[in-house]
Design a protein around this motif. Structure first.
Motif, PDB file in Angstrom:
ATOM      1  N   HIS A  71       0.774  -1.238   0.000  1.00  0.00           N
ATOM      2  CA  HIS A  71       0.000   0.000   0.000  1.00  0.00           C
ATOM      3  C   HIS A  71       0.813   1.300   0.000  1.00  0.00           C
ATOM      4  N   SER A 120      -5.201  -8.068   2.146  1.00  0.00           N
ATOM      5  CA  SER A 120      -5.097  -7.274   3.363  1.00  0.00           C
ATOM      6  C   SER A 120      -4.100  -7.862   4.363  1.00  0.00           C
ATOM      7  N   GLY A 152       6.340  -3.522  10.292  1.00  0.00           N
ATOM      8  CA  GLY A 152       5.403  -4.234  11.160  1.00  0.00           C
ATOM      9  C   GLY A 152       5.161  -5.645  10.649  1.00  0.00           C
ATOM     10  N   SER A 153       5.009  -5.762   9.340  1.00  0.00           N
ATOM     11  CA  SER A 153       4.743  -7.076   8.738  1.00  0.00           C
ATOM     12  C   SER A 153       5.892  -8.037   8.973  1.00  0.00           C
ATOM     13  N   TYR A 182       7.029   3.002  11.741  1.00  0.00           N
ATOM     14  CA  TYR A 182       5.813   2.761  12.536  1.00  0.00           C
ATOM     15  C   TYR A 182       4.931   1.758  11.814  1.00  0.00           C
TER      16      TYR A 182
END
Ligand SMILES: Cc1ncc(C[n+]2csc(CCOP(=O)(O)OP(=O)(O)O)c2C)c(N)n1
Length: 336
Positions: A71, A120, A152-153, A182
């Motif tokens: 994204h 997602s 984060g992933s 972040y």
């Protein structure tokens, strides 16, 4: 200019990447306006601050390479040739958009341009990128897969599984971590305990590099080297591209948890302004050229908005068309 020439880039390539960054930011600014006008359903997400990394990796890919985008990568879509009106139509959930109005507004990619739509569940597309690389190996094709993910992933199991599998087979895949510091409101110190995510590559048996994601040429150099190494049988690379997400996770998030000073530091290192200064200094880029690109983008985007708005919303009775694979014939789409 010497640094760019060494990378095989001429002035046209350099100005092209600069234009990509400007267009990418302008498409997203237009999206923000459309959101405020109530024309974009759901929330709205951008890659503000990530433009250099997206333009650089997208440009470094070869024509037959494939990428599993995420994204923050508008510039990758543009580098592969996605037209801005399709991106705006996608934001608005229209029928002629890549996802035909049937998925989240940043869940899209044009398969024919070698990009795979994200789902997602992050980073579920990393195993897919690894799978593409395995297919290229089996078919003995000189192609490379790129898999993007966020900091984060990186904490999820599928990131580890994809990299471990790719490492054991030394597959032609490049993992690009957009480390924007972040994951929603979680800072990196709560996501991993090493100094750099790239350090993990050693444990998977391949190279890891950290690069300043606000420096277009630096990212291009690492991406090109990693892609060509993978193509020549040298195995995967993990590139950690460090940026800062210059706004909230999405338009609904005011990012009040990010220290003001960090924003200020990264606003000073805005990748577009940074590369503009480089072009002026090293490639005699003129104000006239700047004005020409700006007015061309302005015109392109007004046409793009019109074309996107002319595309209808999907008819309710067709909403499930294309969402599920037919149960009787399961045809797997494949890159020819
Ligand atoms: C498995 C999973 N858990 C939670 C979410 C909800 N979610 C969407 S984006 C996001 C933050 C992801 O952070 P990062 O990977 O660092 O990427 P960034 O959005 O910061 O670019 C979260 C928690 C999700 N999409 N998938």
């Amino acid at each position: 200019m010497e640094a760019a020439t060494e990378l095989g880039l001429d002035r046209i390539d350099l100005v092209g990447m600069y234009r990509n960054m400007l267009l990418s930011r302008s498409v997203e600014e237009r999206g923000r306006t459309l959101f405020k006008q109530g024309k974009i359903p759901g929330s709205f997400y951008t890659g503000l601050g990530n433009e250099a990394a997206a333009a650089a990796v997208g440009t470094a890919m070869g024509p037959d390479d494939v990428g599993a985008v995420i994204h923050r990568n508008t510039g990758v879509h543009l580098a592969r040739g996605t037209e801005p009106w399709k991106i705006l139509a996608q934001f608005m959930g229209r029928e002629d958009a890549p996802s035909r109005g049937r998925d989240g507004n940043v869940h899209f990619a044009e398969f024919d341009l070698g990009l795979i739509t994200m789902v997602s569940h992050l980073p579920a597309m990393l195993p897919v990128a690894t799978g593409c690389a395995l297919a290229f190996r089996i078919r003995q094709e000189p192609r490379v897969a790129i898999g993007w993910f966020g900091d984060g992933s990186s904490a999820r199991g599928d990131a580890h599984e994809a990299m471990n599998f790719a490492g054991t087979r030394q597959l032609p895949v490049v993992f690009v971590c957009n480390n924007n510091q972040y994951a929603y409101s979680t800072p990196t110190r709560l996501e991993y305990a090493v100094d750099h995510l790239a350090a993990r590559a050693l444990a998977y048996g391949f190279d890891g590099v950290v690069v300043d994601g606000t420096d277009l040429l630096a990212v291009y150099r690492e991406a090109r080297d990693a892609i060509e190494k993978a193509r020549e049988g040298g195995g995967p690379t993990l590139i950690e591209s460090v940026t800062l997400r210059l706004e909230g996770h999405g338009i609904h998030d005011d990012a009040s948890y990010v220290p003001r000073e960090l924003f200020e530091e990264y606003e000073d290192r805005d990748p577009i302004e940074r590369f503009h200064r480089w072009l002026v200094e090293h490639a005699a880029f003129t104000d006239d050229e700047q004005r020409t690109i700006e007015s061309e983008i302005k015109e392109l985007l007004s046409e793009a908005v019109k074309r996107a708005e002319a595309s209808p919303e999907p008819a309710p009775e067709t909403l499930l068309d294309g969402v599920y694979a037919p149960h009787d014939v399961f045809e797997t789409p494949h890159f020819s």
